[in-house]
Design an enzyme around this catalytic site. Structure first.
Site, PDB file in Angstrom:
ATOM      1  N   PRO A 192     -29.826  13.878   5.453  1.00  0.00           N
ATOM      2  CA  PRO A 192     -29.859  12.920   4.330  1.00  0.00           C
ATOM      3  C   PRO A 192     -28.602  12.061   4.274  1.00  0.00           C
ATOM      4  O   PRO A 192     -28.556  11.085   3.530  1.00  0.00           O
ATOM      5  CB  PRO A 192     -29.987  13.823   3.097  1.00  0.00           C
ATOM      6  CG  PRO A 192     -29.598  15.181   3.532  1.00  0.00           C
ATOM      7  CD  PRO A 192     -29.837  15.272   5.002  1.00  0.00           C
ATOM      8  N   GLU A 243     -28.277  25.000   4.057  1.00  0.00           N
ATOM      9  CA  GLU A 243     -27.441  23.951   3.450  1.00  0.00           C
ATOM     10  C   GLU A 243     -27.108  22.854   4.461  1.00  0.00           C
ATOM     11  O   GLU A 243     -26.355  21.927   4.157  1.00  0.00           O
ATOM     12  CB  GLU A 243     -26.136  24.550   2.926  1.00  0.00           C
ATOM     13  CG  GLU A 243     -26.288  25.417   1.697  1.00  0.00           C
ATOM     14  CD  GLU A 243     -26.924  24.680   0.531  1.00  0.00           C
ATOM     15  OE1 GLU A 243     -26.545  23.528   0.271  1.00  0.00           O
ATOM     16  OE2 GLU A 243     -27.818  25.261  -0.115  1.00  0.00           O
ATOM     17  N   ARG A 267     -45.152   5.564  18.843  1.00  0.00           N
ATOM     18  CA  ARG A 267     -46.020   4.389  18.671  1.00  0.00           C
ATOM     19  C   ARG A 267     -45.440   3.142  19.331  1.00  0.00           C
ATOM     20  O   ARG A 267     -46.165   2.197  19.631  1.00  0.00           O
ATOM     21  CB  ARG A 267     -46.253   4.106  17.182  1.00  0.00           C
ATOM     22  CG  ARG A 267     -47.070   5.166  16.474  1.00  0.00           C
ATOM     23  CD  ARG A 267     -47.158   4.863  14.990  1.00  0.00           C
ATOM     24  NE  ARG A 267     -47.891   3.641  14.731  1.00  0.00           N
ATOM     25  CZ  ARG A 267     -49.220   3.560  14.674  1.00  0.00           C
ATOM     26  NH1 ARG A 267     -49.939   4.640  14.828  1.00  0.00           N
ATOM     27  NH2 ARG A 267     -49.815   2.413  14.455  1.00  0.00           N
ATOM     28  N   ASP A 308     -49.134  -3.611  12.583  1.00  0.00           N
ATOM     29  CA  ASP A 308     -48.634  -2.665  11.586  1.00  0.00           C
ATOM     30  C   ASP A 308     -47.604  -3.311  10.684  1.00  0.00           C
ATOM     31  O   ASP A 308     -46.876  -4.218  11.099  1.00  0.00           O
ATOM     32  CB  ASP A 308     -47.942  -1.474  12.277  1.00  0.00           C
ATOM     33  CG  ASP A 308     -48.927  -0.409  12.711  1.00  0.00           C
ATOM     34  OD1 ASP A 308     -50.076  -0.458  12.267  1.00  0.00           O
ATOM     35  OD2 ASP A 308     -48.505   0.467  13.479  1.00  0.00           O
TER      36      ASP A 308
END
Ligand code: SAH
Length: 245
Positions: free
Chosen positions: A88, A115, A152, A167
């Site tokens: 993150p 963690e 892709r 797309d």
């Protein structure tokens, strides 16, 4: 492309590797996806991959030794891969990152758990990449999403190149609306023009629809886009149509 996934739960990838774009890409030999079970590089009875955090003692942290031993072993028989740690704290993944990574020949994803990983693991990581500003419990689902987006972009992995180029985000425009049969359902009709067979008109219509959607749903994407002549013409038509209503 060779993709290595380093994880404590390789089983999570079983179905992922069987079906859809990834399944086909593997069968066609376009993608070689290999799972490395980090527990194979532990030396205790319980095959421990985590330990208490220094300092706080709160929460578990992924241990450094199994990851380093795995990497040393891997490098004995392979060239150094581009190492990604889904986190993150990384830059947020997008279509241009997918395209950039699709050009690498060897990629390795290290899936964190608990963690997160012992910070010293960062010394073998080339890039931290986030799936968005939220936290989930492990890097596996994130890695699957990244791999699918990257795959892709590899020529020949998605059947008709057309479906990739249309797309959303491929060219900073969202995809136009799509319909399939039946042509009329509960009073909702497929736009007449899509059934006309006139490909030039259909092409223009779909471009206008994509532009309308992008302006409406994601103006931020539209603002940063350089417009082609066709797109400028489509916008002029849209404004004219609006005036006529
Ligand atoms: N304490 C960490 C989060 C650990 S979550 C922090 O706040 O930074 C456990 C693992 O899940 C991470 O090591 C990472 O590999 C994965 N993960 C969780 N959320 C993610 C996200 N938004 N993007 C990419 N990976 C994520």
């Amino acid at each position: 492309m060779n993709i290595e996934v380093v994880t404590t739960i390789p089983e999570l990838f079983d179905q992922f590797m069987e079906y859809g774009v990834i399944g086909r890409g593997i069968k066609a030999g376009k993608i070689h996806l290999n799972l490395i079970n980090i527990r194979n590089y532990t030396h205790d009875l319980h095959r421990t991959t985590d330990d208490y955090a220094y300092g706080t003692g709160i929460g578990m942290v992924m241990k450094v030794e199994p990851v380093f031993e795995m990497f040393d072993e891997y490098l004995k028989n392979h060239q150094r891969p581009w190492v990604v740690y889904p986190s993150p704290q990384g830059e947020i993944f997008d279509q241009s990152k997918a395209l950039e990574l699709s050009k690498k020949t060897d990629l390795m994803f290290i899936c964190g758990r608990y963690e997160g990983v012992d910070e010293r693991i960062m010394s073998i990581v080339d890039e931290e990449i986030s799936i968005g500003d939220f936290v989930i419990s492990g890097g596996e689902i994130v890695t699957m999403a990244f791999i699918e987006a990257i795959a892709r972009m590899i020529p020949g992995v998605v059947g008709k190149a057309f479906s990739v180029e249309n797309d959303s985000f491929f060219s900073d425009l969202l995809d136009h609306a799509n319909y399939t049969r039946p042509s009329s359902y509960r009073g909702m009709d497929v736009p007449e023009i899509l059934r006309s067979g006139n490909h030039a008109k259909i092409g223009k219509y779909l471009l206008k629809d994509a532009i309308k959607r992008t302006i409406g749903k994601r103006p931020d994407l539209f603002i940063k886009r350089d417009l082609s002549v066709e797109e400028k013409a489509a916008i002029i038509e849209l404004i004219r149509e609006k005036k006529e209503c």
